[in-house]
Structure formats: structure tokens, C-alpha cells
Design a protein around this motif. Structure first.
Motif, PDB file in Angstrom:
ATOM      1  N   GLY A  24       4.184  24.272  59.845  1.00  0.00           N
ATOM      2  CA  GLY A  24       4.037  25.442  59.242  1.00  0.00           C
ATOM      3  C   GLY A  24       3.258  25.804  57.812  1.00  0.00           C
ATOM      4  O   GLY A  24       2.925  26.901  57.418  1.00  0.00           O
ATOM      5  N   VAL A  25       3.140  24.552  57.232  1.00  0.00           N
ATOM      6  CA  VAL A  25       2.393  24.333  55.850  1.00  0.00           C
ATOM      7  C   VAL A  25       0.907  24.186  56.207  1.00  0.00           C
ATOM      8  O   VAL A  25       0.508  23.273  56.751  1.00  0.00           O
ATOM      9  CB  VAL A  25       2.936  23.417  55.160  1.00  0.00           C
ATOM     10  CG1 VAL A  25       2.332  23.264  53.697  1.00  0.00           C
ATOM     11  CG2 VAL A  25       4.385  23.267  54.837  1.00  0.00           C
ATOM     12  N   SER A  45       6.384  27.396  48.541  1.00  0.00           N
ATOM     13  CA  SER A  45       6.763  26.424  49.457  1.00  0.00           C
ATOM     14  C   SER A  45       5.855  26.479  50.398  1.00  0.00           C
ATOM     15  O   SER A  45       5.434  25.189  50.763  1.00  0.00           O
ATOM     16  CB  SER A  45       8.196  26.629  50.220  1.00  0.00           C
ATOM     17  OG  SER A  45       8.335  25.525  50.826  1.00  0.00           O
ATOM     18  N   GLY A  46       5.040  27.457  51.027  1.00  0.00           N
ATOM     19  CA  GLY A  46       4.000  27.636  51.598  1.00  0.00           C
ATOM     20  C   GLY A  46       4.125  27.565  53.138  1.00  0.00           C
ATOM     21  O   GLY A  46       3.114  27.575  53.941  1.00  0.00           O
ATOM     22  N   ASN A  47       5.201  27.165  53.723  1.00  0.00           N
ATOM     23  CA  ASN A  47       5.572  27.236  55.193  1.00  0.00           C
ATOM     24  C   ASN A  47       5.634  28.431  55.740  1.00  0.00           C
ATOM     25  O   ASN A  47       6.495  29.501  55.648  1.00  0.00           O
ATOM     26  CB  ASN A  47       6.675  26.456  55.429  1.00  0.00           C
ATOM     27  CG  ASN A  47       7.202  26.169  56.936  1.00  0.00           C
ATOM     28  OD1 ASN A  47       6.822  27.062  57.838  1.00  0.00           O
ATOM     29  ND2 ASN A  47       7.293  24.777  57.323  1.00  0.00           N
ATOM     30  N   THR A  48       4.749  29.163  56.529  1.00  0.00           N
ATOM     31  CA  THR A  48       4.476  30.162  57.153  1.00  0.00           C
ATOM     32  C   THR A  48       5.556  30.720  58.300  1.00  0.00           C
ATOM     33  O   THR A  48       6.060  31.842  58.230  1.00  0.00           O
ATOM     34  CB  THR A  48       3.234  30.359  57.760  1.00  0.00           C
ATOM     35  OG1 THR A  48       3.022  29.588  58.729  1.00  0.00           O
ATOM     36  CG2 THR A  48       2.097  30.311  57.012  1.00  0.00           C
ATOM     37  N   TYR A  49       6.392  29.520  58.646  1.00  0.00           N
ATOM     38  CA  TYR A  49       7.280  29.969  59.404  1.00  0.00           C
ATOM     39  C   TYR A  49       8.722  30.632  58.999  1.00  0.00           C
ATOM     40  O   TYR A  49       9.363  31.393  59.512  1.00  0.00           O
ATOM     41  CB  TYR A  49       8.081  28.658  60.232  1.00  0.00           C
ATOM     42  CG  TYR A  49       7.110  27.819  61.025  1.00  0.00           C
ATOM     43  CD1 TYR A  49       6.086  28.382  61.744  1.00  0.00           C
ATOM     44  CD2 TYR A  49       7.092  26.239  61.287  1.00  0.00           C
ATOM     45  CE1 TYR A  49       5.140  27.769  62.507  1.00  0.00           C
ATOM     46  CE2 TYR A  49       6.153  25.742  62.139  1.00  0.00           C
ATOM     47  CZ  TYR A  49       4.862  26.404  62.639  1.00  0.00           C
ATOM     48  OH  TYR A  49       4.191  25.687  63.342  1.00  0.00           O
ATOM     49  N   ARG A  78      -3.359  27.692  50.811  1.00  0.00           N
ATOM     50  CA  ARG A  78      -2.379  27.198  49.817  1.00  0.00           C
ATOM     51  C   ARG A  78      -2.420  27.931  48.534  1.00  0.00           C
ATOM     52  O   ARG A  78      -1.436  28.258  48.091  1.00  0.00           O
ATOM     53  CB  ARG A  78      -2.232  25.443  49.692  1.00  0.00           C
ATOM     54  CG  ARG A  78      -1.791  24.819  50.817  1.00  0.00           C
ATOM     55  CD  ARG A  78      -0.261  25.195  51.277  1.00  0.00           C
ATOM     56  NE  ARG A  78       0.484  24.393  50.062  1.00  0.00           N
ATOM     57  CZ  ARG A  78       1.525  25.301  49.272  1.00  0.00           C
ATOM     58  NH1 ARG A  78       1.422  26.419  49.635  1.00  0.00           N
ATOM     59  NH2 ARG A  78       2.103  24.717  48.485  1.00  0.00           N
ATOM     60  N   TYR A  79      -3.631  27.787  47.805  1.00  0.00           N
ATOM     61  CA  TYR A  79      -3.808  28.495  46.873  1.00  0.00           C
ATOM     62  C   TYR A  79      -3.735  29.849  46.601  1.00  0.00           C
ATOM     63  O   TYR A  79      -2.951  30.738  45.839  1.00  0.00           O
ATOM     64  CB  TYR A  79      -5.306  28.127  45.929  1.00  0.00           C
ATOM     65  CG  TYR A  79      -5.431  26.683  45.771  1.00  0.00           C
ATOM     66  CD1 TYR A  79      -4.331  25.815  45.193  1.00  0.00           C
ATOM     67  CD2 TYR A  79      -6.726  26.104  45.729  1.00  0.00           C
ATOM     68  CE1 TYR A  79      -4.599  24.724  44.704  1.00  0.00           C
ATOM     69  CE2 TYR A  79      -6.885  24.456  45.530  1.00  0.00           C
ATOM     70  CZ  TYR A  79      -5.918  23.907  44.854  1.00  0.00           C
ATOM     71  OH  TYR A  79      -6.072  22.939  44.555  1.00  0.00           O
ATOM     72  N   THR A  80      -3.869  30.471  47.679  1.00  0.00           N
ATOM     73  CA  THR A  80      -3.455  31.913  48.139  1.00  0.00           C
ATOM     74  C   THR A  80      -2.298  32.229  48.167  1.00  0.00           C
ATOM     75  O   THR A  80      -1.681  33.371  47.412  1.00  0.00           O
ATOM     76  CB  THR A  80      -4.271  32.327  49.255  1.00  0.00           C
ATOM     77  OG1 THR A  80      -5.847  32.163  49.327  1.00  0.00           O
ATOM     78  CG2 THR A  80      -3.998  33.864  49.677  1.00  0.00           C
ATOM     79  N   TYR A  81      -1.419  31.454  48.946  1.00  0.00           N
ATOM     80  CA  TYR A  81      -0.071  31.508  48.935  1.00  0.00           C
ATOM     81  C   TYR A  81       0.594  31.442  47.599  1.00  0.00           C
ATOM     82  O   TYR A  81       1.623  32.144  47.044  1.00  0.00           O
ATOM     83  CB  TYR A  81       0.854  30.622  49.738  1.00  0.00           C
ATOM     84  CG  TYR A  81       0.287  30.890  51.159  1.00  0.00           C
ATOM     85  CD1 TYR A  81      -0.155  32.164  51.719  1.00  0.00           C
ATOM     86  CD2 TYR A  81       0.541  29.614  52.148  1.00  0.00           C
ATOM     87  CE1 TYR A  81      -0.343  32.356  52.936  1.00  0.00           C
ATOM     88  CE2 TYR A  81       0.455  29.972  53.491  1.00  0.00           C
ATOM     89  CZ  TYR A  81      -0.223  30.953  53.927  1.00  0.00           C
ATOM     90  OH  TYR A  81      -0.275  31.402  55.369  1.00  0.00           O
ATOM     91  N   ILE A  82       0.106  30.318  46.864  1.00  0.00           N
ATOM     92  CA  ILE A  82       0.775  30.328  45.325  1.00  0.00           C
ATOM     93  C   ILE A  82       0.314  31.469  44.459  1.00  0.00           C
ATOM     94  O   ILE A  82       1.214  31.946  43.462  1.00  0.00           O
ATOM     95  CB  ILE A  82       0.084  28.911  44.758  1.00  0.00           C
ATOM     96  CG1 ILE A  82       0.673  27.727  45.465  1.00  0.00           C
ATOM     97  CG2 ILE A  82       0.398  28.871  43.117  1.00  0.00           C
ATOM     98  CD1 ILE A  82      -0.165  26.368  45.011  1.00  0.00           C
TER      99      ILE A  82
END
Length: 204
Positions: free
Chosen positions: A79-80, A151-155, A87-91
Motif C-alpha cells: 500500500g506504500v 506513513s504513506g500506506n493507502t490501505y 510519497r512527497y505529495t502524501y507528506i
């Protein structure tokens, strides 16, 4: 430490009450009239500072920590995203939510003196409470969501929906019944004009 904080709050509350009584006596009000005032009587009937909300906060922290850990174990690691830009977008989203969540939480606790007003038995409808009836809860869930974005896990992004569902069916109905019984029409009018969660003023 908590006893010292409570003592300080009680001392401040008593100072305000004594000052109000002195001022109204100077204006010619009788002691009986003053004792009927909401500020004085509300001190004798404080609202609970910690109720079901403490269990909700503990639950959110525990679920968030578990989601972060599980999100980097075994098959769930898929999920990461591998793309760095994602990842940078999520951060970046996590940073924005951290700012929003902490602003709501700190505004409710500090600017509106939440604990002091609960001790005084007051209904808070100013400041951030004029935008949302539950700024502390919303702030905590936003901070939880921020941690998941970092954390970055979309699940795991389903978790904030679960938290809002728990808040909606478990915490809010209980607290709103208590406030309606305590404040009556005053709370009903406030409820009608202010969103439960969305931090924007209702429009007619």
C-alpha cells in the motif's frame, strides 16, 4: 500535576465570581439576585472535563499507531507507493493536516479556555466553537489522518472514516443529549447554526 491545575482553575473561577458579586453589590443588586446569576450557579454545576471523550482519544491514538505499524509489515507494505512524487505529495498533505488539526485543537483548549469554561459550567459558542461544535475531536482526527499520510500506506486511509463513524454514533449523541438537558433552547439554537464537524459556519 492535574490537582494543581484543577486548584488553579478553581481559584481563577472563584476570583471571577467574587469580583462579579462585588461589582453587582456596588450597583445595588441584592445578594439573592446575584446568586441567581448564571455565572454563579454554573460554578456549582460544572460540566465534565473528561467523559467518553478520553476513551475516544485513547482509541484514536491506539488505532493510528497500529495502522502505521501494520502499514509497513508483510503484504500490507504494497500500500506504500514506490513513486517518490506520490510519497512527497502524501507528506505535504500530512503537513497541511498537522497544521489544521493542531490549530483546531489548540484554539479550543487555549484561546477559548475550554477546561476553565467546563469547570464554570459554561456553554462555549465563541471562537473556533462558532465554526464547529467539536473542534477538539476534529483536530484529533485530522492529526491521526496526518500521521497516516506521513506513513504513506493507502490501505490505512480508511481509518479516519471509521473514527468519524465512531464519533458520530457513540460520542456525539451522548454529549448532545447531556447539553440539551443542561442548556435547553440555548444549545438547540447553537446546534442549529453550527456544524457538528465541518469547521465552517452554517449559512441560511
Amino acid at each position: 500535576m492535574s490537582e494543581k491545575i484543577n486548584d488553579t482553575i478553581d481559584e481563577k473561577a472563584n476570583e471571577i465570581i467574587d469580583e462579579k458579586i462585588d461589582n453587582e453589590l456596588k450597583d445595588g443588586s441584592s445578594t439573592e439576585d446575584i446568586l441567581d446569576d448564571n455565572v454563579v450557579t454554573s460554578k456549582a454545576n460544572p460540566l465534565p472535563v473528561y467523559g467518553k471523550d478520553k476513551y475516544f482519544v485513547i482509541l484514536v491514538i491506539a488505532l493510528t499507531a497500529l495502522a502505521v505499524i501494520l502499514g509497513h509489515i508483510g503484504s500490507l507494505k504494497t500500500g506504500v507507493p514506490s513513486a517518490k512524487w506520490l510519497r512527497y505529495t502524501y507528506i505535504g498533505l500530512g503537513a497541511i493536516l498537522t497544521f489544521l488539526g493542531s490549530s483546531l485543537y489548540l484554539s479550543a483548549i487555549n484561546e477559548e479556555e475550554m477546561i476553565f469554561n467546563l469547570k464554570m459550567g459554561n456553554l462555549i459558542t465563541t471562537g473556533v466553537y462558532s465554526k464547529t461544535r467539536n473542534p477538539v475531536y476534529v483536530g484529533i482526527i485530522l492529526l491521526s489522518t496526518a500521521a497516516l499520510f506521513f506513513s504513506g500506506n493507502t490501505y490505512m486511509y480508511i481509518l479516519p472514516i471509521v473514527e468519524f463513524f465512531i464519533l458520530f454514533v457513540w460520542i456525539c449523541p451522548y454529549e448532545e443529549r447531556m447539553l440539551e438537558e443542561r442548556f435547553g433552547d440555548e444549545y438547540l439554537k447553537y446546534k442549529a447554526s453550527t456544524h457538528c464537524f465541518l469547521p465552517t459556519k452554517k449559512t441560511d
